[in-house]
Scaffold this motif. Structure first.
Motif, PDB file in Angstrom:
ATOM      1  N   GLU A 108     -28.286 -13.429  45.875  1.00  0.00           N
ATOM      2  CA  GLU A 108     -27.795 -12.140  45.383  1.00  0.00           C
ATOM      3  C   GLU A 108     -26.362 -12.226  44.888  1.00  0.00           C
ATOM      4  OE1 GLU A 108     -28.153  -8.888  48.223  1.00  0.00           O
ATOM      5  OE2 GLU A 108     -30.318  -9.306  48.226  1.00  0.00           O
ATOM      6  N   ARG A 109     -25.549 -12.986  45.618  1.00  0.00           N
ATOM      7  CA  ARG A 109     -24.125 -13.085  45.279  1.00  0.00           C
ATOM      8  C   ARG A 109     -23.871 -13.785  43.941  1.00  0.00           C
ATOM      9  NH1 ARG A 109     -22.059 -15.587  50.219  1.00  0.00           N
ATOM     10  NH2 ARG A 109     -22.656 -13.905  51.594  1.00  0.00           N
ATOM     11  N   LEU A 110     -24.823 -14.596  43.491  1.00  0.00           N
ATOM     12  CA  LEU A 110     -24.614 -15.328  42.230  1.00  0.00           C
ATOM     13  C   LEU A 110     -24.685 -14.364  41.061  1.00  0.00           C
ATOM     14  CD1 LEU A 110     -26.975 -18.340  42.912  1.00  0.00           C
ATOM     15  CD2 LEU A 110     -24.478 -18.436  42.812  1.00  0.00           C
ATOM     16  N   ARG A 111     -23.884 -14.622  40.054  1.00  0.00           N
ATOM     17  CA  ARG A 111     -23.944 -13.757  38.884  1.00  0.00           C
ATOM     18  C   ARG A 111     -24.759 -14.412  37.764  1.00  0.00           C
ATOM     19  NH1 ARG A 111     -19.570 -14.955  35.740  1.00  0.00           N
ATOM     20  NH2 ARG A 111     -19.770 -12.895  34.826  1.00  0.00           N
ATOM     21  N   VAL A 112     -25.254 -13.561  36.855  1.00  0.00           N
ATOM     22  CA  VAL A 112     -25.883 -14.099  35.647  1.00  0.00           C
ATOM     23  C   VAL A 112     -24.747 -14.417  34.683  1.00  0.00           C
ATOM     24  CG1 VAL A 112     -27.315 -13.532  33.649  1.00  0.00           C
ATOM     25  CG2 VAL A 112     -28.077 -12.905  35.940  1.00  0.00           C
TER      26      VAL A 112
END
Ligand code: 1CP
Length: 362
Positions: A108-112
């Motif tokens: 979840e913490r990763l960004r696109v």
């Protein structure tokens, strides 16, 4: 206008005067000239992030080896970094990620990533295009989502990628959500590369061979297919906008040829023929005639000499290279190795391999 567009024509299945050639890892340690430029950067990551230095080593093999295309000097691991997982390149060992991804919270913490996150890459592309001035096309690239996933979970290179595979078995839903985030990031990234001037794109699935055929369809090909669709005709784009996915809305990029290289994925060749790509790159374990019959005549094949051939005497290099060219035939072939050059291969032998291909006529 390109002065030498042999690779683009071969990729589209058009007529060519001779077989075009470029080599995976041509911008690398086999060239003393590369090693000299590399010394100017603090480390590998700083080197990749410096557009002037990256542009300089991208052009070196065009000048020194006479290849028919340049490939951007960068790395597939710039995508995890743009998503929030920085990497280091440890000398003689390979990539290392201090943080890895194992839990839902971490995914979840990763960004696109969006194109702007990788402006050092698009800046390098613009510099290369200016400097090349139409001499040869420029190949942009990314890793395939599965291969990027494998590094992000594992945290480094691995022979088995057992931690990454463990995630596929123990949490397929989480695996899919991470693969989708990587895919969306990769689509944004490749669109930005094409918008900056990349003339064709190669997708590297270096760790395809650790998956079973069924897993390969579910966890790799599905996402490569989304990338091809999004780059061709923007189909993926419309779907993403409809579903509110954070994909960048660049709608008008030229449709460039796409090469897919799935190392060791001999079992997937038939399925790969359904991708909306133009070229399938073969490694040296894949029989040429068998590959042609599995893939059909609708795609160009790339490859597939064993890099270790270039350790042999010139007479053997010539004999084996000509044998390979005849096996592929005069239509729809881009000559290359079956994987990247090894750093201890002599530059003179590499040049001889390239010249053998350029001098050969059917
Ligand atoms: O210090 C150095 O010079 C390190 C060697 C090096 C180079 C020259 C690395 C480390 N990356 C690169 C550049 C690079 N990487 C290019 C440049 C263009 C060219 O081909 O000439 C490209 C296309 C890549 C892509 C890449 N990086 C892949 C896919 C292709 C492949 O080889 O399968 C992979 C798997 C990586 C990760 C990576 N980067 C570098 C290493 C040693 C590795 C592999 C580590 C491992 O074994 O897992």
């Amino acid at each position: 206008m390109l002065k030498n567009d042999l690779i683009l024509r071969a990729a589209r299945g058009e007529k060519v005067e001779r077989t075009p050639v470029w080599l995976m890892r041509q911008a690398g340690r086999i060239l003393p000239e590369y090693r000299k430029v590399r010394e100017k950067a603090k480390d590998f990551v700083a080197f990749v992030k410096n557009p002037e230095l990256a542009a300089e080593v991208t052009i070196q093999p065009v000048d020194i080896l006479g290849v028919d295309a340049a490939i951007l000097f960068s790395d597939i691991l710039v995508i995890p970094e743009a998503m929030g997982l920085p990497y280091k390149m440890i000398e003689a060992k390979g990539p290392y990620f201090a943080k890895t991804v194992r839990t839902e919270k971490e995914v979840e913490r990763l960004r696109v990533a969006v194109g702007d996150d990788l402006s050092y890459v698009t800046d390098a592309i613009k510099l290369v295009k200016k400097e090349l001035n139409g001499r040869v096309p420029l190949i942009g690239f990314s890793g395939a989502p599965w291969t990027i996933f494998a590094y992000m979970i594992e945290g480094s290179g691995s022979k088995t990628f057992s931690q990454a595979k463990k995630m596929l078995y123990t949490n397929p839903a989480l695996s899919h959500s991470l693969l989708q985030k990587i895919t969306d990031s990769t689509i944004n990234y490749l669109k930005a590369q094409v918008a900056a001037g990349a003339d064709l794109i190669q997708i590297f699935d270096s760790w395809a061979g650790v998956l079973s055929p069924e897993q390969y369809n579910e966890f790799s090909l599905k996402y490569i297919s989304q990338i091809c669709d999004a780059l061709k005709g923007n189909k993926g784009n419309k779907e993403n906008i409809k579903n509110n996915n954070p994909i960048s809305p660049i709608l008008h990029i030229p449709s460039v040829p796409i090469i897919v290289f799935a190392k060791d994925a001999f079992f997937a060749r038939k399925e790969m023929s359904k991708l909306k790509c133009d070229v399938i790159s073969l490694d040296w374990t894949m029989d040429i005639a068998e590959s042609r019959s599995l893939i059909g005549s609708g795609k160009t094949l790339q490859g597939n000499a064993d890099p270790c051939l270039l350790y042999s005497d010139k007479s053997i290099i010539k004999r084996e290279t000509e044998k390979m060219l005849r096996a592929f035939g005069s239509k729809r072939h881009i000559a290359n190795l079956g994987h990247g050059l090894y750093p201890d291969i002599e530059k003179d032998k590499v040049k001889f391999f390239i010249d053998t291909i350029k001098e050969f006529r059917f």
